[in-house]
Design an enzyme around this catalytic site. Sequence first.
Site, mmCIF file in Angstrom:
data_model
loop_
_atom_site.group_PDB
_atom_site.id
_atom_site.type_symbol
_atom_site.label_atom_id
_atom_site.label_comp_id
_atom_site.label_asym_id
_atom_site.label_seq_id
_atom_site.Cartn_x
_atom_site.Cartn_y
_atom_site.Cartn_z
ATOM 1 N N HIS A 6 37.454 56.952 25.270
ATOM 2 C CA HIS A 6 37.283 56.597 23.857
ATOM 3 C C HIS A 6 36.095 57.370 23.270
ATOM 4 C CE1 HIS A 6 36.769 53.860 20.332
ATOM 5 N NE2 HIS A 6 35.504 54.141 20.553
ATOM 6 N N GLU A 7 34.979 57.377 24.004
ATOM 7 C CA GLU A 7 33.797 58.112 23.523
ATOM 8 C C GLU A 7 34.109 59.601 23.395
ATOM 9 O OE1 GLU A 7 31.068 56.689 22.460
ATOM 10 O OE2 GLU A 7 31.853 54.720 22.991
ATOM 11 N N HIS A 28 35.755 60.403 20.173
ATOM 12 C CA HIS A 28 34.830 60.626 19.051
ATOM 13 C C HIS A 28 34.360 62.078 19.038
ATOM 14 C CE1 HIS A 28 34.528 56.642 17.506
ATOM 15 N NE2 HIS A 28 34.063 56.114 18.627
ATOM 16 N N GLU A 78 37.246 54.897 14.773
ATOM 17 C CA GLU A 78 37.464 54.099 15.987
ATOM 18 C C GLU A 78 38.934 54.127 16.402
ATOM 19 O OE1 GLU A 78 35.129 53.078 17.903
ATOM 20 O OE2 GLU A 78 33.615 53.670 16.434
ATOM 21 N N ASP A 100 40.395 55.529 19.873
ATOM 22 C CA ASP A 100 41.269 54.694 20.706
ATOM 23 C C ASP A 100 42.560 55.440 21.043
ATOM 24 O OD1 ASP A 100 39.549 52.592 20.820
ATOM 25 O OD2 ASP A 100 40.668 51.276 19.463
HETATM 26 ZN ZN LIG Z 1 33.950 54.117 19.183
#
Ligand SMILES: [Zn+2]
Length: 425
Positions: free
Chosen positions: A279-280, A283, A363, A367
Amino acid sequence: MTPYHFTLVFLAALALSTALRLWLDIRHLRHVRAHRDRVPDNFADRIDLADHRKAADYTVAKVRLGLLEIAVDAIVLLALTLGGGLGLLDQAMRAWLGSGYLHGLALFACVSLLGFVIGLPASLYRTFRIEARFGFNKLTWPLWFADLAKGAVLTVLISGPLLFAVLWLMDVMGSYWWLYVWLVWLATNLLVLFLYPTVIAPLFNKFTPLEDVSLKARIEALLTRCGFASSGLFVMDGSKRSAHGNAYFTGFGRAKRIVFFDTLLDKLSPEEIEAVLAHELGHFKHRHVIKRIALSSVLSLAFLWLLGQLIDQPWFFAGLGVGADGTASSMGTAIGLLLFSMVLPVFLFPLAPLTSGLSRKHEYEADAYAAKQTAAADLISALVKLYRDNAATLTPDPLHSLFHDSHPPASQRIARLQTPSPSGT
Ligand SMILES: [Zn+2]
């Protein structure tokens, strides 16, 4: 614009944003309380009622303290502006230090100190009562004092020279000072971002290289798969202060670091840790950090330009209760900058859904990326554990969430992860 009209505009904006904040928080309180005794259906087999109730009580305790803070903030702002507080402070500093840069720096220091002292009881109550009551606080008094001292020294070292440079540029650069101030502000921000992982963060926490061999191999495989170059995986002793868990990225270019809180590693399985990291990485892949820095740079340029227009207007000062006796035209740059930074958030709060909406969009994108690189089921189970262990509410008020939440509500996030993404993308 006359001072009188600007006073009315300011009062209307303050009333609107304060009422809006209070209303949203009260809605949130009611919503969380109304859903306290039943775990939402899609979490029923993963979170038990006791944990759900704990999350509700924790949220209620935090929001109730927040209500008090909103009221105090509004009163303090009124007292400093229309109540004449800032004018008095300004005169006192002027009598003591003359009207040079020292006066400007002292004025900022006084107002920051005042804000700190007024906010202190709520901050202490939050840490040593609320966080402690729900089993999250690990902070001791000696550590609290050490943090405070280090934070104060850092603030003086970073903000002092920056503020001095800003006040000087405002004085000597003519009508385009805001452009020069913006450049200095950008450079300082980049410098802090650059120094944060290796110089600033280690003042507060210990960072040790990740030692778990099999976890390390798993993570390095993920990084290679995602084409991510990093200069290290670190574990941070987050448990020193709080039981809340987290993971983040820091640094630039090749010097990027991945940091896991020790509290996160203790709670999640290797598959779940991989999913959180993916997930990071999402980003990073979507360039969210760069987009955010770019957006805040553009906004800060716009605000500085606006201040450039306002600072020559006597009505701006007099309308906010400073120099109403006719001295407004000679009020100077420091107090103009101070007034502007105090009053601007009042006008911006109604726009909060735009920035938090952007953050929630990011976000979802992260995801979706994680679901592609790892198993969506692992991210879901990691999220459920994090919500449970951090006592984050599963039932926020939708409107409150629209304004305040940087992350989408748990149920929506998980629902999205459960729907298969359109194939081929
Ligand atoms: Zn996040």
